[in-house]
Design a protein around this motif. Structure first.
Motif, short mmCIF file in Angstrom:
data_model
loop_
_atom_site.label_atom_id
_atom_site.label_comp_id
_atom_site.label_asym_id
_atom_site.label_seq_id
_atom_site.Cartn_x
_atom_site.Cartn_y
_atom_site.Cartn_z
N LEU A 1 5.19 -11.10 -0.38
CA LEU A 1 3.77 -11.20 -0.03
C LEU A 1 3.05 -12.21 -0.93
O LEU A 1 3.35 -12.32 -2.12
CB LEU A 1 3.08 -9.85 -0.21
N GLN B 1 -2.45 -10.62 -0.66
CA GLN B 1 -1.97 -9.43 0.05
C GLN B 1 -1.41 -8.40 -0.93
O GLN B 1 -1.61 -7.20 -0.74
CB GLN B 1 -0.93 -9.81 1.10
N THR C 1 -11.77 -9.24 6.00
CA THR C 1 -10.68 -10.04 5.44
C THR C 1 -9.66 -9.13 4.76
O THR C 1 -8.45 -9.33 4.87
CB THR C 1 -11.22 -11.09 4.45
N LYS D 1 -9.05 -6.01 5.55
CA LYS D 1 -8.33 -5.32 6.62
C LYS D 1 -7.27 -6.24 7.22
O LYS D 1 -6.15 -5.79 7.51
CB LYS D 1 -9.31 -4.86 7.70
N THR D 2 -7.61 -7.50 7.40
CA THR D 2 -6.65 -8.46 7.95
C THR D 2 -5.48 -8.65 7.00
O THR D 2 -4.32 -8.69 7.43
CB THR D 2 -7.35 -9.82 8.22
N ARG D 3 -5.77 -8.78 5.71
CA ARG D 3 -4.70 -8.94 4.71
C ARG D 3 -3.79 -7.72 4.70
O ARG D 3 -2.57 -7.84 4.60
CB ARG D 3 -5.29 -9.18 3.32
N PHE E 1 -3.26 -5.67 7.22
CA PHE E 1 -2.51 -5.70 8.47
C PHE E 1 -1.29 -6.62 8.33
O PHE E 1 -0.16 -6.24 8.65
CB PHE E 1 -3.41 -6.18 9.61
N HIS E 2 -1.51 -7.84 7.84
CA HIS E 2 -0.41 -8.80 7.70
C HIS E 2 0.60 -8.36 6.64
O HIS E 2 1.81 -8.54 6.82
CB HIS E 2 -0.96 -10.19 7.38
N ALA E 3 0.11 -7.76 5.56
CA ALA E 3 1.02 -7.27 4.52
C ALA E 3 1.91 -6.17 5.07
O ALA E 3 3.12 -6.16 4.83
CB ALA E 3 0.21 -6.75 3.32
N ARG E 4 1.33 -5.25 5.83
CA ARG E 4 2.13 -4.16 6.41
C ARG E 4 3.18 -4.69 7.39
O ARG E 4 4.30 -4.20 7.41
CB ARG E 4 1.22 -3.15 7.11
N LYS E 5 2.79 -5.67 8.18
CA LYS E 5 3.74 -6.27 9.13
C LYS E 5 4.91 -6.90 8.37
O LYS E 5 6.08 -6.73 8.76
CB LYS E 5 3.06 -7.32 10.01
N LYS E 6 4.61 -7.63 7.31
CA LYS E 6 5.67 -8.28 6.52
C LYS E 6 6.56 -7.24 5.84
O LYS E 6 7.77 -7.39 5.81
CB LYS E 6 5.06 -9.22 5.48
#
Length: 197
Positions: A145, A149, A176, A178-180, A182-187
């Motif tokens: 990450l 993130q 922002t 929340k978006t970070r 979201f992307h961190a969880r996906k990764k």
């Protein structure tokens, strides 16, 4: 030059973070009380150590960044404007200093020896073998990450802060954060699937 004021207030006994009134402590620091600052230092040192280590991945710079963060608080405690929790203010200072350090280091990669810092960041109540395995996996996962993130993950799951407070620390809109996340969880999910966990 910093002028220390001798305060007649008795020393604050060592207590856990939940037992110390941080606002009273900060007021005593404003008055120049060195004993209050020592208590504040002991209260925040382990939390800052873990946070900075997770964000920067630069073990050689942790002590310096903690010192810079807490020195700023000692020299300018009146900068706290009561618009957030004290912890939000402290983590915000540490985050900005960590970003500057990472920028100065030009993102040179340091290999982190988790064993060297395990005692400081580990939960002493957890099963040692299980905790070590989990920490190893988590450190590998967090390495994928970017710093912003990692900061969101660290502040949410290890420090229990809500998105609103994290947004203040990282100086960005709550969406922002929340978006970070979201992307961190996906990764992290992709990493876990790739590792077969």
């Amino acid at each position: 030059m910093l002028r220390l004021v001798r305060n007649q207030t008795p020393p604050i006994p060592d207590k856990t973070a939940t037992e110390v009134d941080e606002y009273a402590l900060l007021q005593r620091i404003v008055e120049g009380d060195t004993l209050a600052f020592e208590t504040f230092y002991k209260l925040y040192y382990p939390r800052l150590f873990r946070f900075i280590l997770r964000i920067t991945r630069q073990p050689d710079h942790i002590e310096e960044l903690i010192q810079e963060t807490l020195l700023l608080i000692w020299e300018k405690p009146e900068r706290f404007n009561h618009s957030s929790k004290i912890s939000t203010w402290v983590f915000g200072i540490a985050y900005r200093k960590a970003l500057k350090s990472m920028s100065r280091a030009a993102r040179s990669s340091n290999n982190l020896d988790v064993d060297e810092y395990g005692e400081t960041i580990a939960d002493p109540l957890a099963n040692l073998a299980e905790n070590t395995e989990t920490q190893d996996w988590l450190n590998c996962a967090l390495d994928i990450l970017p710093a912003d993130q990692r900061a969101v993950i660290e502040l949410t799951f290890y420090h229990g802060l809500p998105y609103q407070e994290i947004a203040k620390i990282l100086d960005c809109p709550e969406n922002t954060i929340k978006t970070r996340m979201f992307h961190a969880r996906k990764k992290l999910q992709a990493f876990a699937e790739a590792k077969g966990n």
